[in-house]
Design a protein around this motif. Sequence first.
Motif, PDB file in Angstrom:
ATOM      1  N   UNK A  40     -11.695  -8.431  -6.156  1.00  0.00           N
ATOM      2  CA  UNK A  40     -10.808  -7.867  -5.064  1.00  0.00           C
ATOM      3  C   UNK A  40      -9.989  -9.186  -4.311  1.00  0.00           C
ATOM      4  N   UNK A  41     -10.011 -10.120  -5.150  1.00  0.00           N
ATOM      5  CA  UNK A  41      -9.103 -11.242  -4.650  1.00  0.00           C
ATOM      6  C   UNK A  41      -7.979 -10.987  -3.933  1.00  0.00           C
ATOM      7  N   UNK A  42      -7.381  -9.803  -4.506  1.00  0.00           N
ATOM      8  CA  UNK A  42      -5.813  -9.656  -3.960  1.00  0.00           C
ATOM      9  C   UNK A  42      -5.958  -8.977  -2.420  1.00  0.00           C
ATOM     10  N   UNK A  43      -6.987  -8.317  -2.125  1.00  0.00           N
ATOM     11  CA  UNK A  43      -7.301  -7.626  -0.758  1.00  0.00           C
ATOM     12  C   UNK A  43      -7.589  -8.722   0.275  1.00  0.00           C
ATOM     13  N   UNK A  44      -8.066  -9.934  -0.146  1.00  0.00           N
ATOM     14  CA  UNK A  44      -8.463 -10.618   0.882  1.00  0.00           C
ATOM     15  C   UNK A  44      -7.117 -11.653   1.258  1.00  0.00           C
ATOM     16  N   UNK A  45      -6.187 -11.818   0.978  1.00  0.00           N
ATOM     17  CA  UNK A  45      -5.257 -12.428   1.236  1.00  0.00           C
ATOM     18  C   UNK A  45      -3.983 -11.730   1.336  1.00  0.00           C
ATOM     19  N   UNK A  46      -2.958 -12.026   2.425  1.00  0.00           N
ATOM     20  CA  UNK A  46      -1.901 -11.387   2.639  1.00  0.00           C
ATOM     21  C   UNK A  46      -0.647 -11.653   1.725  1.00  0.00           C
ATOM     22  N   UNK A  47      -0.709 -13.063   1.141  1.00  0.00           N
ATOM     23  CA  UNK A  47       0.080 -13.568   0.013  1.00  0.00           C
ATOM     24  C   UNK A  47      -0.644 -13.911  -1.023  1.00  0.00           C
ATOM     25  N   UNK A  48      -0.791 -13.060  -1.886  1.00  0.00           N
ATOM     26  CA  UNK A  48      -1.519 -13.125  -3.195  1.00  0.00           C
ATOM     27  C   UNK A  48      -0.912 -14.360  -4.287  1.00  0.00           C
TER      28      UNK A  48
END
Length: 67
Positions: A40-48
Amino acid sequence: MTHDFHELVIGGVMFAPLITYAVAALVVILGLRPILHLVGFASIFSHVSIAEFSLYVVVLGGLVLLA
């Protein structure tokens, strides 16, 4: 203290060691992408894309330091 750099030679063209490290870092990041997707790396950051690029830079720096 001298450092012995080993250039990559492809078809008579010599490539700097940094190119070899950059390609190796790209292979590592491409191998990590499915794992990052599962975590779920993408859900942690606003700019993946910026986060993935930063991770690439960290891996590249680690490879350069280890060599």
